[in-house]
Design a protein around this motif. Structure first.
Motif: not given
Ligand code: MN
Length: 721
Positions: A45, A48, A72-73, A139, A143
């Motif tokens: 992850y 990302h 950010h996540d 972001d 994605n």
């Molecule tokens: Mn994100």
């Protein structure tokens, strides 16, 4: 995957003063927190947030933005808390990360296409710092780049559509064309794969057929501009599949008819050189009429500056050429992001001010540079966003409300029934008072109860017309119930006066004659004064001869009570019909202590008059509208309340006489609330004054004191309309 030291090096390359330590810590922290989480692609992850940070470094954004991208996540998807982020990375980063998190949360709501505009506004309204929006756009870009890993085509389409409807316009609005174009192309590829394939196939075919026409044209352009001694940078490319598709749609033409599929760009050192280059190009090649645009002298609302022209170029190809300075180009690619980019020699630019900078102000600045009507329109639209809040139902539907809206407004916006029966509200999972002002992105969960009815109190804080109208409607319907109760007692009194009985069956039979919908409606009509009880009586007993004494009886009774100065079957006002609307007539301003009578008025409940009020004459023909009433208790309970007494005063026109008047009233414990001069002559004034008093005796005391004052010619209780 970018390595830790690489990321630091990239940032250091454009910002030597960047906080290397903080970037390193953010990198390690995010990697640790995301741990073994995986992406749909099977990548760890952490790849990302790292890629998102990478996109931001391409835009040369400040350290806080890059760190925000890395983190950010973490709040949404890992064990990390806001406190952790604040402790480790400070307030600024926390604020940015929380901003992005809020935007991520609303993403998971089900966005319907028709709500796209609302979503765009919501995202803008929530992006208080423009960097939040920039991280969010990066972001989304990553994605989208990895969208093909998502297996379900419907899900890919949904995300692509959302991108096209929400994020592309946002990227455009803040001028980040670099991101906008890539988002558009990937979205297009997923939404309309056939069209995308067909355009790319044809582009490929043309490329092979024409054997690098772009290169040939580029070569010629460079030569011609070189001959003119212009030192410029010329680049050329095929237009993107999506922009070709859009042009085909807009002009309603086929690919074959589309002539300009190539775009060339000339970048110069300064503005004057742009016009010089344009002059050279226009003198060599014929221009296509109507295609020249000067966005340098007048920039686009989002700040975009460039010259655009289309010419019949080398080998008779129609080509579009954009001419602008390097600086304008950076602005065109990065939009507002350019303002946060580290500038060589210029230090940290506005990234420091950025702390307090709201995105809106930033956009306003851009708008300000070109004050044309269109820009002002745009400006106005932006302001509108600030006057709205957008909230979610637990099902994820977006409800748009004016700012200042409360859970009650929200409930009525969802459905009238939800509003009518609402008893409580949870905002973001917490129980709040119904008068709470809602914020952007709040999730509002309304609790309802079948037994609940709208509260008149709600009217004090609701801001939407719908809520207000429903609450009023309910209050009215409640009044109708009161009218019905009153009407019932009036009607039965009328029958009793004639020594007759009446059944609901009889009344139901005649109710249609009075355009009433059943017995209750008939009662309400009588109670509100629209239907006369004696008419109903006549309808039920058409043959019956009324006792002529009906009217006189009542009036006689009334005269008797007046003369007897006492207790003629007093009916407490409050005990009359519980909750019945009562008001004091403005013609006579009855006071406790006055003898009073109630009159059923048309639509307004019962009006209380003094028994000697002139207005009563007009009700002489309708005795059934008269109600015997009295003050509940003349000695107690009235002290707490005050009433308005109205006086008719004639005052001599001398200095200080008006002052005298108010002093006398004041020393007697009265309070003047209103003065109206009715006649202003040279030597005297006539006026009406309203005084707050306890009762009629209180008013009499004031009248007596006023009469003894030399400046006051006459004082009387007013008997006017
Ligand atoms: Mn994100």
């Amino acid at each position: 995957m970018i390595r830790q030291y690489e990321l630091v090096e990239i940032v250091k390359a454009y910002d030597p003063d960047a906080d290397e330590d903080a970037i390193n810590r953010a990198y390690v922290y995010a990697m640790k927190m995301h741990g073994s989480q995986m992406r749909a692609s099977g990548d760890p992850y952490f790849s990302h947030p790292l890629e998102v940070a990478g996109i931001l470094t391409e835009m040369k954004l400040d350290t806080a933005s890059v760190i925000t991208a890395l983190l950010h996540d973490t709040i949404e998807d890992t064990e990390a808390t806001a406190e952790d982020i604040k402790r480790l990375f400070g307030d600024e980063v926390l604020r940015l990360v929380e901003g992005v998190t809020k935007l991520t949360r609303i993403e998971f709501q089900n966005a319907e296409a028709k709500q796209a505009e609302n979503f765009r506004k919501l995202v803008l309204a929530m992006s208080e710092d423009i960097r939040v929006l920039l991280v969010k756009l990066a972001d989304r870009l990553h994605n989208m780049r990895t969208l093909h890993h998502i297996k379900k085509p419907e899900k890919r389409k949904r995300i692509a559509l959302e991108t096209l409807e929400i994020y592309v316009p946002l990227a455009e609005r803040v001028g980040v064309n670099k991101i906008k174009n890539e988002l558009e192309d990937i979205a297009f590829q997923n939404l309309n794969p056939d069209a995308y394939d067909s355009i790319t196939t044809r582009l490929k075919f043309l490329r092979e057929e024409g054997e690098s026409v772009v290169t040939d044209i580029l070569k010629e352009l460079r030569e011609k501009l070189g001959e003119a001694d212009l030192e410029v940078n010329v680049t050329g490319r095929e237009k993107s599949p999506y922009s070709i598709w859009k042009k085909m749609q807009k002009k309603n033409i086929s690919f074959e008819q589309l002539s300009d599929i190539m775009a060339f760009r000339v970048l110069t050192e300064d503005k004057a050189l742009c016009y010089h280059v344009l002059g050279v190009i226009h003198s060599i090649y014929p221009t296509v009429p109507g295609r020249f645009k000067d966005y340098i002298s007048i920039s686009k609302p989002n700040g975009y500056q460039s010259l655009h022209t289309t010419v019949i170029g080398p080998e008779n190809y129609r080509i579009e050429i954009q001419i602008r300075t390097f600086e304008m180009h950076e602005e065109a690619e990065l939009g507002v992001a350019a303002h946060w980019a580290y500038k060589q020699g210029g230090g940290k630019q506005q990234s420091i001010d950025g702390k307090k900078y709201r995105w809106l102000r930033e956009l306003m600045d851009i708008v300000e540079h070109a004050p044309r009507p269109e820009e002002f329109l745009e400006h106005t639209k932006l302001e509108l966003f600030q006057e709205q809040v957008f909230c979610f139902t637990p099902q994820g539907d977006l409800i748009e409300l004016p700012s200042g809206a409360t859970p009650v407004d929200f409930a009525y916006a969802v459905h009238s029934k939800v509003g009518d029966t609402c008893v409580g509200a949870k905002v973001n999972g917490r129980i709040v008072p119904l008068s709470t002002k809602l914020g952007n992105g709040d999730q509002v969960d309304i609790t309802t109860s079948k037994s609940q009815t709208p509260s008149p109190n709600w009217e004090r804080f609701v801001v939407t017309g719908k809520a207000r109208a429903r609450i009023r409607r309910f209050i009215r319907s409640q009044q109708i119930e009161q009218f019905a109760e009153l009407g019932k007692s009036m009607l039965h009194k009328a029958f009793k006066n004639e020594d007759k009985n009446v059944t609901d069956k009889q009344l139901a039979k005649v109710s249609k004659q009075f355009k009433s919908d059943g017995v209750d409606d008939l009662y309400a009509g009588i109670g509100s004064g629209h239907i006369q009880p004696k008419e109903v009586f006549k309808a039920v007993y058409p043959e019956h001869k009324s006792k002529p004494a009906l009217k006189e009886d009542f009036l006689g009774e009334r005269k008797k009570t007046k003369s007897r100065s006492g207790k003629a079957k007093p009916m407490p006002i409050k005990g009359l019909i519980p909750g019945m609307a009562l008001h004091f007539a403005r013609c006579c301003h009855p006071l406790p202590g006055d003898r009073i009578v109630g009159i059923v008025t048309t639509g307004k409940g019962v009006a209380i008059h003094t028994v000697d009020c002139d207005t009563l004459e007009s009700f002489a023909d309708t005795p059934e509208r008269w109600l015997d009433v009295a003050w509940e208790d003349e000695d107690t309970d009235v002290e707490a309340e005050t009433h308005i007494g109205r006086l008719n005063i004639t005052l001599s026109n001398e200095p200080g006489s008006l002052g005298n008047l108010s002093t006398v009233v004041g020393t007697n414990g009265g309070n003047i609330t209103n003065i109206r001069i009715t006649n202003r002559a040279l030597d005297f004034w006539e006026m009406l004054i309203d005084v707050y008093v306890k009762d009629s005796r209180h008013l009499s005391d004031i009248i007596a004191s006023l009469r003894s004052n030399s400046g006051i010619i006459s004082v009387n209780r007013a008997q006017s309309k």
